[in-house]
Design an enzyme around this catalytic site. Structure first.
Site, PDB file in Angstrom:
ATOM      1  N   GLU A 174       0.794  -1.233   0.000  1.00  0.00           N
ATOM      2  CA  GLU A 174       0.000   0.000   0.000  1.00  0.00           C
ATOM      3  C   GLU A 174       0.829   1.287   0.000  1.00  0.00           C
ATOM      4  OE1 GLU A 174      -2.776  -0.524   3.235  1.00  0.00           O
ATOM      5  OE2 GLU A 174      -3.847  -2.108   2.168  1.00  0.00           O
ATOM      6  N   ASN A 215       2.221  -4.531  -3.449  1.00  0.00           N
ATOM      7  CA  ASN A 215       0.808  -4.887  -3.313  1.00  0.00           C
ATOM      8  C   ASN A 215       0.017  -3.632  -2.949  1.00  0.00           C
ATOM      9  OD1 ASN A 215      -1.161  -7.120  -2.972  1.00  0.00           O
ATOM     10  ND2 ASN A 215      -1.119  -6.618  -0.785  1.00  0.00           N
ATOM     11  N   HIS A 251     -10.234  -5.770  -2.842  1.00  0.00           N
ATOM     12  CA  HIS A 251     -11.316  -5.690  -1.851  1.00  0.00           C
ATOM     13  C   HIS A 251     -12.450  -4.934  -2.534  1.00  0.00           C
ATOM     14  CE1 HIS A 251      -8.931  -7.357   1.340  1.00  0.00           C
ATOM     15  NE2 HIS A 251      -7.958  -6.494   1.080  1.00  0.00           N
ATOM     16  N   GLU A 279      -5.986 -10.357  -2.425  1.00  0.00           N
ATOM     17  CA  GLU A 279      -6.851 -10.246  -1.238  1.00  0.00           C
ATOM     18  C   GLU A 279      -8.324 -10.146  -1.640  1.00  0.00           C
ATOM     19  OE1 GLU A 279      -5.456  -7.215   1.506  1.00  0.00           O
ATOM     20  OE2 GLU A 279      -3.361  -7.646   1.040  1.00  0.00           O
ATOM     21  N   ASP A 281     -12.034 -10.099  -1.939  1.00  0.00           N
ATOM     22  CA  ASP A 281     -13.331 -10.303  -1.290  1.00  0.00           C
ATOM     23  C   ASP A 281     -14.311  -9.316  -1.911  1.00  0.00           C
ATOM     24  OD1 ASP A 281     -12.617  -7.914   0.133  1.00  0.00           O
ATOM     25  OD2 ASP A 281     -12.129  -9.038   1.949  1.00  0.00           O
TER      26      ASP A 281
END
Ligand code: XIL
Length: 464
Positions: A174, A215, A251, A279, A281
């Site tokens: 990030e 990432n 996300h 990641e 979702d």
């Protein structure tokens, strides 16, 4: 058999002799009577595990995990369905070095050992981040030279500890703001943008075999942030800095898969790096219902298809595989149900979205399903306590009957929250007067005590 109500809270915490079986009721909500059963708690019996579907297409399908949960059904599914594991928290700096110089590797070690025992890769997450750092680090005041040494030593220690056992490290997590500028962090503010190149270089030295990633989130489509990441990767490669991949966290919000997802993956691949969906979702406003779950399936399928279409998209990892192990509900108020399995480990339509995009052929019931899961909660020399949990997702029940046949002479002596009768080996349990209704997204449990001797195999249960 007498019914009596009692709490099973203390029983459910005992898990030493857990076993399980599930039966899936495949029926439209309206036609409860027609059913098919499946014999395992994993998915429909005919389903090919996601890891195998992925492997056949050169993709690793992974999940984030919590180390302490890797037993029972959670462990079974994590091991059977996924080809890589990412520690959800266990490898973050704040987890591994809570006090300066005092290390706690227990959960990270456990996850790595589990992965190795199950033939899985490990994605290390993460070495350099602005969040979840230890208080002694964020609360200290450091000169740039001290900060640099701290970071270099941290990377050397952690990546060195797992040298040769980590397939890929999220070295830097990030680093960007939404507008593509660098995020103001302990690292950027103290060391400038070259903290990224330095971190990558130190990680390569510590574990030369690991693939090294940057990432970030909100970089799934083509936008200012992903373009900044793209430009960074291009310049790192031009400078000869070791960078092997980019992680797109993903996300996502229901119905909002970026239209440029595949195009974006492709442009990174064209730079000569791998891409991982790290990641994934897809959250929805609670409560879930069958329309939202159908949209979620389409979204999972679209993301998986975007990865499947690009050869260098090498890994697709979900950030928790069950709704009982997701960060979403505690992070985004009113949102949830973001993962491919519900909280009772029943595969949701989303699971089949991933499966279908990877060439899997089993289609879930279009209107959802109710499942019954049989668990031995505790067992002693002559007896045991069992539990059956019915749960519905995209369907509902107004009354229910669960049946099974014991294979080893077990006999029920008492039940609660259901009326159970046993005739020979055949057991039939009907709802009590007060718990026949199982709403969409809800669950009902009943329990029983029984005797056993010689063996106590878990029966296949049928919900009808
Ligand atoms: C999350 C974990 O899942 C939570 O348990 C924790 O409380 C906060 O962090 N981006 C990341 C992950 O890179 O490390 C975050 O994980 C989710 C967002």
């Amino acid at each position: 058999m007498r019914s009596s109500r009692s709490s099973s809270a203390s029983r459910s915490s005992r898990s030493s002799f857990r076993a399980r079986a599930a039966a899936a009721l495949i029926a439209s909500a309206a036609v409860i009577g027609s059913l098919l059963t499946a014999g395992s708690g994993v998915a429909h019996a005919a389903d090919t595990p996601l890891r195998d579907l992925g492997a056949a297409r050169g993709k690793v399908i992974g999940t984030a995990v919590t180390g302490s949960r890797l037993t029972g059904t959670y462990g079974d599914l994590a091991g059977a369905q996924f080809g890589s594991l990412t520690p959800g928290n266990a490898m973050k700096w704040g987890s591994v070095e809570p006090s300066r110089g005092t290390f706690d590797w227990a959960e990270a070690d456990r996850i790595v050992a589990f992965a190795e025992a199950h033939g899985q890769q490990v994605r290390g997450h993460t070495l350099v981040w602005h969040s979840q750092n230890p208080g002694w680090l964020t609360g200290g005041s450091w000169t740039p030279a001290e900060l640099r040494t701290l970071l270099r030593d941290h990377i050397g220690t952690e990546a060195g500890r797992y040298k040769g056992r980590i397939a890929a490290w999220d070295v830097v997590n990030e680093p960007f703001n939404e507008d593509g500028t660098y995020r103001s962090t302990l690292w950027y503010d103290g060391l400038g943008a070259d903290y990224i190149a330095d971190a990558l270089t130190w990680a390569r030295a510590a574990d030369p075999a690991a693939e090294l990633y940057i990432n970030d989130y909100n970089v799934e489509g083509v936008n200012a942030k992903s373009t900044a990441l793209y430009n960074l990767v291009r310049s790192l490669k031009e400078r000869g800095v070791p960078i092997d991949g980019v992680g797109l966290q993903a996300h996502l919000i229901l119905g909002q898969v970026p239209a440029t997802f595949q195009q974006n993956i492709q442009r990174f691949a064209d730079l000569g790096v791998d891409v991982a969906i790290t990641e994934l979702d897809i959250r929805m406003t609670l409560p879930s219902d069958s329309a939202k779950l159908a949209q979620q399936k389409a979204d999972y399928k679209a993301v998986t298809a975007a990865c499947a279409a690009v050869a260098r998209c090498v890994n697709l990892t979900v950030w928790g595989f069950t709704d009982s192990d997701s960060w979403v509900e505690s992070t985004f108020p009113g949102q949830g149900a973001a993962t491919p399995y519900d909280a009772n480990y029943a595969p949701k339509p989303a699971y089949y979205g991933i499966s279908e995009a990877l060439g899997g052929t089993t289609t879930p019931p279009p209107t959802g399903a109710c499942t019954a899961v049989y668990t031995v909660q505790s067992q002693w020399n002559t007896g045991f306590t069992g539990n059956v949990t019915l749960s519905c997702s995209g369907a509902s029940l107004s009354s229910w009957r669960v049946t099974w046949t014991y294979g080893a002479g077990q006999r029920i002596t008492q039940s609660w929250n259901a009326d159970c009768a046993q005739s020979g080996a055949a057991v039939s349990c009907r709802n009590a007067a007060y718990n026949g209704g199982v709403p969409d997204g809800g669950s009902v449990s009943f329990g029983f005590n029984a005797s056993w001797s010689g063996g106590n195999p878990v029966p296949e249960v049928t919900l009808g």
